[in-house]
Design a protein around this motif. Structure first.
Motif, PDB file in Angstrom:
ATOM      1  N   THR A  49      -1.239   0.478  -1.499  1.00  0.00           N
ATOM      2  CA  THR A  49      -0.159   1.434  -1.357  1.00  0.00           C
ATOM      3  C   THR A  49      -1.027   2.691  -0.434  1.00  0.00           C
ATOM      4  O   THR A  49      -0.244   3.379  -0.242  1.00  0.00           O
ATOM      5  N   LYS A  50      -2.113   2.718  -0.660  1.00  0.00           N
ATOM      6  CA  LYS A  50      -2.285   3.758  -0.062  1.00  0.00           C
ATOM      7  C   LYS A  50      -2.143   4.044   1.948  1.00  0.00           C
ATOM      8  O   LYS A  50      -2.540   4.804   2.412  1.00  0.00           O
ATOM      9  N   GLU A  54       0.136   6.603   3.809  1.00  0.00           N
ATOM     10  CA  GLU A  54      -0.683   7.064   4.369  1.00  0.00           C
ATOM     11  C   GLU A  54       0.558   7.200   5.922  1.00  0.00           C
ATOM     12  O   GLU A  54      -0.019   8.077   6.693  1.00  0.00           O
ATOM     13  N   LYS A  55       0.633   5.827   6.310  1.00  0.00           N
ATOM     14  CA  LYS A  55       0.610   5.314   7.721  1.00  0.00           C
ATOM     15  C   LYS A  55       2.191   6.299   7.233  1.00  0.00           C
ATOM     16  O   LYS A  55       2.827   7.426   8.413  1.00  0.00           O
ATOM     17  N   ILE A  56       3.423   6.422   6.307  1.00  0.00           N
ATOM     18  CA  ILE A  56       4.601   6.139   6.580  1.00  0.00           C
ATOM     19  C   ILE A  56       4.786   8.244   6.237  1.00  0.00           C
ATOM     20  O   ILE A  56       5.838   9.060   6.821  1.00  0.00           O
ATOM     21  N   PHE A  57       3.342   8.846   5.715  1.00  0.00           N
ATOM     22  CA  PHE A  57       3.623  10.449   5.754  1.00  0.00           C
ATOM     23  C   PHE A  57       3.168  10.726   7.425  1.00  0.00           C
ATOM     24  O   PHE A  57       3.476  11.713   7.242  1.00  0.00           O
ATOM     25  N   ARG A  58       2.117  10.180   7.719  1.00  0.00           N
ATOM     26  CA  ARG A  58       2.089  10.311   9.024  1.00  0.00           C
ATOM     27  C   ARG A  58       3.560  10.613   9.743  1.00  0.00           C
ATOM     28  O   ARG A  58       3.792  11.850  10.511  1.00  0.00           O
ATOM     29  N   GLN A  59       3.653   9.173   9.974  1.00  0.00           N
ATOM     30  CA  GLN A  59       5.145   9.297  11.119  1.00  0.00           C
ATOM     31  C   GLN A  59       5.668   9.931  10.261  1.00  0.00           C
ATOM     32  O   GLN A  59       6.930  10.089  11.373  1.00  0.00           O
ATOM     33  N   PHE A 144      10.009  15.237   0.276  1.00  0.00           N
ATOM     34  CA  PHE A 144       8.677  13.279  -0.376  1.00  0.00           C
ATOM     35  C   PHE A 144       7.710  13.580   0.472  1.00  0.00           C
ATOM     36  O   PHE A 144       7.011  13.339   0.299  1.00  0.00           O
ATOM     37  N   LEU A 145       7.520  14.497   1.587  1.00  0.00           N
ATOM     38  CA  LEU A 145       6.319  14.770   1.599  1.00  0.00           C
ATOM     39  C   LEU A 145       5.232  15.045   0.784  1.00  0.00           C
ATOM     40  O   LEU A 145       4.646  14.899   0.390  1.00  0.00           O
ATOM     41  N   THR A 146       5.530  16.028  -0.210  1.00  0.00           N
ATOM     42  CA  THR A 146       5.114  17.083  -1.115  1.00  0.00           C
ATOM     43  C   THR A 146       4.484  15.778  -1.786  1.00  0.00           C
ATOM     44  O   THR A 146       3.306  15.832  -2.346  1.00  0.00           O
ATOM     45  N   PRO A 147       5.459  14.718  -2.731  1.00  0.00           N
ATOM     46  CA  PRO A 147       4.882  13.617  -3.381  1.00  0.00           C
ATOM     47  C   PRO A 147       4.200  13.024  -2.774  1.00  0.00           C
ATOM     48  O   PRO A 147       3.118  12.545  -3.145  1.00  0.00           O
ATOM     49  N   LEU A 148       4.057  12.352  -0.953  1.00  0.00           N
ATOM     50  CA  LEU A 148       3.372  11.056  -0.527  1.00  0.00           C
ATOM     51  C   LEU A 148       1.719  13.017  -0.643  1.00  0.00           C
ATOM     52  O   LEU A 148       0.742  12.165  -1.022  1.00  0.00           O
ATOM     53  N   ARG A 149       1.565  13.856  -0.315  1.00  0.00           N
ATOM     54  CA  ARG A 149       0.861  14.808  -0.038  1.00  0.00           C
ATOM     55  C   ARG A 149      -0.451  14.375  -0.876  1.00  0.00           C
ATOM     56  O   ARG A 149      -1.299  14.188  -1.288  1.00  0.00           O
ATOM     57  N   ASN A 150       0.559  14.866  -2.191  1.00  0.00           N
ATOM     58  CA  ASN A 150       0.239  15.074  -3.423  1.00  0.00           C
ATOM     59  C   ASN A 150      -0.512  13.851  -4.225  1.00  0.00           C
ATOM     60  O   ASN A 150      -1.727  13.583  -4.554  1.00  0.00           O
ATOM     61  N   ASN A 252       7.817   6.759  -8.519  1.00  0.00           N
ATOM     62  CA  ASN A 252       8.439   8.087  -8.362  1.00  0.00           C
ATOM     63  C   ASN A 252       8.020   8.489  -6.665  1.00  0.00           C
ATOM     64  O   ASN A 252       8.899   8.978  -6.899  1.00  0.00           O
ATOM     65  N   HIS A 253       7.560   7.553  -5.657  1.00  0.00           N
ATOM     66  CA  HIS A 253       7.712   7.271  -3.661  1.00  0.00           C
ATOM     67  C   HIS A 253       8.593   7.262  -4.168  1.00  0.00           C
ATOM     68  O   HIS A 253       9.695   6.948  -3.193  1.00  0.00           O
TER      69      HIS A 253
END
Length: 406
Positions: A49-50, A54-59, A144-150, A252-253
């Motif tokens: 999951t991590k 991380e890959k989805i967040f960066r892309q 989208f980005l904020t929940p992944l970053r959190n 959540n995601h």
């Protein structure tokens, strides 16, 4: 600043013994306590999951901001605002900036000129597109980005901390197990019967004293083992509860992903609407000067464009063209024969075929996507068509299926 030398020495000793135990486990000379299968599966799922989050967040960041290192220093500015815990100010988008440049250029070229008025119209729509893009970026960042970053900067850091603590508790447990094992071996050796022929009577007392000392050492080691086992079990339970929370993270995601898709749908629908309105305005404004501009795409197809009859366009010259549908065959009323058409001395152009096209009659030329042909026009011909040549073959070809190269 308090400096506790005793605590520092103790921590250094613990670190050293853990390092020795870890090294011996890697070399295969020490036993290692294995985690239960359920906990191992939870750890593997959390790592997966991590990594993918991380890959989805960066892309996604790359998608929303494809060129962060530009002359505006956008990413650097965002970095400082995040560190200062302040709200990032709204920034003009590239589309809005382009629209402003077009409108400023129109003032210098003259708003009343055809070029100037068109620049104003296109500039206004570029600013609208830029505004829609800014709203899309803000919505995507929040939903989208904020929940992944959190998750990456909050939940995952907590999980990683507890996992490191669990690993330390496991090393302490294995150290205690090894200590108990060594103490019992030494106790058994000390309790062994001495050799009456080679051992003097005085050594009986020493042997009994050593056996008692090792017995006390075994009791002490077993007590430490029980404490280490309790701490390990407690930490394993804490880690397991955190890892089981990954399922809630997925839920959540998933919700955030749906919101991201909805934002994309809204953004692209707005862009499509704006471009259709712009197309209609330009087609209406330029119909007198450019009769066929923007008219061939008035009814776009989902696969490839269909040749458009010039009878629906203002200023179309050749009368007598009959159409019965969007893909119907167009037959000239006059006796024009393609094979009798002679190519002009100048005006030849190369064209790349964009889509496959099947000729409807002998006057048309079938096309294959990506091939190159020679095209030219002849007087009195429908402007939506050109004469195409491929070797010894010649025939009419629709303009909408071609990309003129030169």
């Amino acid at each position: 600043m308090d400096f506790n030398l005793k605590k520092l020495t103790s921590d250094a000793g613990v670190f050293f013994t853990r390092a020795v135990q870890f090294t011996e486990e890697k070399l295969g000379s020490a036993e290692k306590t294995e985690l239960d299968a359920h906990l191992e599966n939870l750890i593997a799922r959390a790592d997966c999951t991590k990594n993918w989050t991380e890959k989805i967040f960066r892309q996604t960041e790359v998608l929303l901001q494809p060129n962060p290192i530009d002359h505006t220093g956008a990413r650097i500015e965002e970095f400082f605002y995040e560190k200062l815990d302040k709200k990032i100010p709204s920034r003009i988008t590239n589309g809005e900036l382009l629209g402003q440049y077009m409108m400023d250029a129109a003032k210098d070229f003259g708003p009343g000129t055809p070029y100037g008025s068109t620049l104003i119209t296109v500039g206004e729509y570029q600013k609208r597109l830029g505004g829609a893009e800014r709203e899309f970026l803000q919505t995507s960042a929040i939903n989208f980005l904020t929940p992944l970053r959190n998750f990456l900067e909050g939940d995952w850091r907590t999980i990683s901390k507890e996992r490191r603590l669990l690993e330390n508790r496991r090393l302490d447990l294995d150290i205690c197990k090894a200590r108990v094992k060594k103490a019992k071996q030494a106790e058994a050796k000390a309790a062994a019967a001495p050799d009456f022929q080679e051992t003097r009577p005085r050594n009986y007392v020493l042997s009994a004293s050593a056996s008692a000392l090792w017995s006390e050492e075994v009791d002490k080691a077993e007590q430490e083992l029980r404490v280490a086992q309790t701490e390990f079990d407690r930490q394993a339970e804490v880690t397991r509860l955190l890892l089981e929370g990954i399922s809630s993270t997925h839920v959540n995601h998933l919700r955030c992903l749906h919101e991201f898709v909805e934002a994309q749908v809204t953004y692209y629908a707005q862009c499509h609407q704006y471009m259709q309105e712009l197309q209609k305005e330009l087609s209406s404004a330029n119909s007198d000067t450019y009769p066929n501009s923007f008219s061939s795409n008035a009814h776009p197809s989902t696969t490839c464009p269909s040749p458009v009859s010039s009878s629906t366009l203002p200023g179309a010259a050749p009368p007598g063209l009959i159409t019965s549908g969007p893909n119907s065959t167009r037959e000239p009323a006059g006796p024009l024969k393609i094979q009798d058409v002679q190519p002009p001395a100048t005006g030849h152009r190369k064209a790349k075929v964009l889509y496959d096209y099947d000729a409807h009659d002998a006057s048309e030329l079938s096309l294959l996507a990506d091939e190159l042909i020679t095209v030219y026009t002849v007087p009195g011909m429908d402007p939506d068509w050109l004469v195409g040549e491929r070797g010894n073959q010649k025939g009419k070809v629709p303009v909408t299926y071609l990309e003129l190269l030169s």
